[in-house]
Design an enzyme around this catalytic site. Sequence first.
Site, mmCIF file in Angstrom:
data_model
loop_
_atom_site.group_PDB
_atom_site.id
_atom_site.type_symbol
_atom_site.label_atom_id
_atom_site.label_comp_id
_atom_site.label_asym_id
_atom_site.label_seq_id
_atom_site.Cartn_x
_atom_site.Cartn_y
_atom_site.Cartn_z
ATOM 1 N N ASP A 144 12.465 2.121 -14.524
ATOM 2 C CA ASP A 144 11.163 2.731 -14.281
ATOM 3 C C ASP A 144 11.368 4.212 -14.018
ATOM 4 O OD1 ASP A 144 8.689 3.594 -13.212
ATOM 5 O OD2 ASP A 144 8.255 1.584 -12.454
ATOM 6 N N HIS A 169 8.280 1.448 -16.706
ATOM 7 C CA HIS A 169 7.111 1.418 -15.825
ATOM 8 C C HIS A 169 5.989 0.581 -16.440
ATOM 9 C CE1 HIS A 169 4.608 2.796 -12.539
ATOM 10 N NE2 HIS A 169 3.692 3.237 -13.384
ATOM 11 N N SER A 223 1.199 -0.107 -10.461
ATOM 12 C CA SER A 223 1.365 1.308 -10.131
ATOM 13 C C SER A 223 0.376 1.719 -9.034
ATOM 14 C CB SER A 223 1.198 2.142 -11.402
ATOM 15 O OG SER A 223 1.699 3.433 -11.223
#
Length: 280
Positions: free
Chosen positions: A231, A260, A99
Amino acid sequence: MSSGYVKTRDGTEIFYKDWGPRNAQPIVFHHGWPLSADDWDTQMLFFLANGYRVVAHDRRGHGRSSQVDTGNDMDHYAADASAVVEHLDLRNAVHIGHSTGGGEVARYVAKFGQPQGRVAKAVLVSSVPPLMLKTPANPGGTPIAVFDGFRAALAANRAEFYTAVASGPFYGFNRPGAKVSQSVIDNWWRQGMMGGALAQYEGIKAFSETDQTNDLKAITVPTLVLQGDDDQVVPYTDAAELQIKLLRHGEIKIYKGFPHGMLTTHADVINPDLLAFVKK
């Protein structure tokens, strides 16, 4: 030393973990927002068991690092990562980012790691580059109103906001039939609340508005791109699918139905894939 602190040029103290044989190839992990190095525990133990040296740090303002009121941007994130790498004199390293940590990896590799000759490979997992924000040049991005909503929710009740993120979209626990883990939710919340509210608030701008197109173009080392097609935090069509077009030596894998936070929910699948790439 198995853990310690590095003081950066602006006086920020960055906490790091350093486990395993000092002569083994290092795997360096870069965590997502608003978490800490602890989010990589499963991967660190896995790679340690496979004979690697594993290193992870808490981003400035997060976890056990200084709760600074300055430098909460991608340039400082990358410089702080470089400070850890240089302090430990890591070479031939594989940098893995999740991320926001993927953005940190891209900026670090392009600006520090490659010029210093310290990087062997990179991995971007569910990562924010090239740009999360919707703009005329990035029509598939996320509208600014969404990030303004994040900021408002964090400022109003950070503890409640973090509970909502972890119990909902981050791990896909809001999907019908999802197997919800309260311990995973609690651990996400714990990590988030360890950090500083200001650094995490300003970090929203860093991960959403930093254009990293040129970082991706500059990366020459082999790079693996991994993301789930479910996600809900970083849409894969505006992330992984664009990353692979910009990377010079990239390979991509999209996981059907993965969220995610797939590094946690599907570590049994992701970890072997990471290891296979590292061993190539």
